[in-house]
Write a protein that holds these residues in place. Structure first.
Motif, PDB file in Angstrom:
ATOM      1  N   GLU A 129      -1.138  -7.032   6.278  1.00  0.00           N
ATOM      2  CA  GLU A 129      -2.029  -5.981   6.753  1.00  0.00           C
ATOM      3  C   GLU A 129      -2.439  -5.093   5.575  1.00  0.00           C
ATOM      4  O   GLU A 129      -1.582  -4.628   4.818  1.00  0.00           O
ATOM      5  CB  GLU A 129      -1.337  -5.146   7.832  1.00  0.00           C
ATOM      6  N   TYR A 130      -3.737  -4.871   5.435  1.00  0.00           N
ATOM      7  CA  TYR A 130      -4.285  -4.040   4.357  1.00  0.00           C
ATOM      8  C   TYR A 130      -5.211  -2.987   4.954  1.00  0.00           C
ATOM      9  O   TYR A 130      -5.903  -3.247   5.942  1.00  0.00           O
ATOM     10  CB  TYR A 130      -5.094  -4.877   3.365  1.00  0.00           C
ATOM     11  N   GLU A 131      -5.227  -1.817   4.325  1.00  0.00           N
ATOM     12  CA  GLU A 131      -6.215  -0.783   4.635  1.00  0.00           C
ATOM     13  C   GLU A 131      -7.169  -0.692   3.452  1.00  0.00           C
ATOM     14  O   GLU A 131      -6.732  -0.490   2.312  1.00  0.00           O
ATOM     15  CB  GLU A 131      -5.544   0.562   4.891  1.00  0.00           C
ATOM     16  N   THR A 144     -13.900   2.815   5.983  1.00  0.00           N
ATOM     17  CA  THR A 144     -12.561   2.240   6.041  1.00  0.00           C
ATOM     18  C   THR A 144     -12.564   1.006   6.932  1.00  0.00           C
ATOM     19  O   THR A 144     -13.158   1.012   8.016  1.00  0.00           O
ATOM     20  CB  THR A 144     -11.549   3.265   6.588  1.00  0.00           C
ATOM     21  N   SER A 146      -9.909  -2.632   8.073  1.00  0.00           N
ATOM     22  CA  SER A 146      -8.568  -3.215   8.071  1.00  0.00           C
ATOM     23  C   SER A 146      -8.658  -4.728   7.952  1.00  0.00           C
ATOM     24  O   SER A 146      -9.605  -5.351   8.460  1.00  0.00           O
ATOM     25  CB  SER A 146      -7.810  -2.850   9.358  1.00  0.00           C
TER      26      SER A 146
END
Length: 320
Positions: A129-131, A144, A146
């Motif tokens: 999981e990346y932001e 932004t 995800s």
């Protein structure tokens, strides 16, 4: 070409010069008020000078690439990385800051000044999981997005950010190949590094945490390495052939839980969860293995060497 350029808001010197002219206007430095007392005209505060922005310059037609994570995805492999792009299709330079964060291990944070048709590509190698946050330096506009483990398969996929409508535009795409679970060949292994390497001492060793298939048949498993907050630091669906292993080397002394699931021919799911505590990181070489069993279940075992680590007891731990 990766020269850095100091960028500051234009017109600061002019604003300071105009402020000086206003302060000196009139017949003298002091004027008299109605009572004959001498007063001084208040001088307006000069316009604050903005902090310079240290940015990597990307020339027209140039493409810069950065990599986040140590495997297992590769650009020419069956499991491909997910790419994050900064693109400038306009005629004006675009200055943007990109922040790629992940639950365990370093991400990528940098500011770029992109000329026309310039591109920055950040390749995410570990299914996790990346932001993704991109900020337009001039307007302070922010976007932004995800990315999760499901975005990593045999297809080429990307998330792109570009200037648009006074803000930051976001788009994404992927090729359309049908993809099965990523396969780890018989007696093969996939290992990733999770953490930032900040172990408490030089003698503290990483802890290994893996899923292995010691049976005689290939099995498909779903797994996730999770932080206490539930963020997935590494995960996905893998087909493990006999003797295959998939795992992680934990290079940061913190709690991590490995959750594993497998289904039988009837679709019934069996799960296992194993947690590595911070106390398990010391001078001993240690690892935790979750093995598939012939009856459709799991067996978990933690092993460690016998070194005495000062304030800890000697150990040769084997727990099931």
């Amino acid at each position: 070409m990766q020269r850095r350029t100091l960028l500051a808001a234009a017109g600061t010197g002019l604003a300071a010069a105009l402020t000086g002219c206003i302060a000196s206007a009139g017949n003298g430095a002091d004027d008299a008020d109605d009572d004959g007392n001498s007063t001084t005209d208040p001088t307006p505060d000069p316009t604050p000078t903005p902090e310079p922005v240290d940015a990597v310059s990307v020339a027209t037609g140039e493409r810069l690439t950065a990599v986040v994570g140590d495997g297992p995805a590769s650009d020419d492999g069956r499991l491909k990385p997910h790419h994050v792009r900064l693109e400038n299709p306009t005629d004006e330079p675009w200055t943007a800051r990109i922040d790629v964060s992940r639950p365990l291990g370093p991400g990528h944070t940098e500011t770029y000044e992109l000329d026309r048709d310039a591109t920055v590509n950040v390749s995410l190698r570990v299914p996790a999981e990346y932001e993704l946050t991109v900020t337009d330096i001039t307007s302070d506009a922010e976007a932004t997005e995800s990315v999760g483990p499901a975005d990593f398969d045999c297809n080429r996929s990307w998330t792109a950010f570009s200037p648009g409508d006074g803000g930051v535009s976001v788009s994404g795409a992927s090729t359309r190949m049908a993809c099965g679970p990523h396969t780890v060949a018989a007696d093969g292994a996939v290992t990733v590094a999770l953490g930032d390497g900040t172990l408490p001492t030089e003698d503290t060793k990483p802890h290994g945490l893996a899923v292995v298939n010691p049976t005689d048949a290939a099995e498909t498993v779903e797994f996730a390495y999770e932080t206490p907050a539930g963020a997935v630091a590494f995960g996905g669906t893998y087909r493990l052939e006999p003797g295959a292993r998939v795992g992680a080397s934990l290079t940061e002394a913190r709690e991590v839980t490995l959750r594993v699931a497998r289904r039988n021919e009837s679709g019934e799911e069996t799960t296992e969860a194993v947690t590595v505590e911070k106390s398990q990181f010391d001078c001993n070489a240690s690892n935790t293995t979750v093995s598939l069993t012939d009856d459709g279940g799991f067996e978990a075992r933690t092993l460690s060497t016998l070194m005495f680590c000062g304030d800890a007891d000697p150990k040769n731990e084997s727990s099931t």
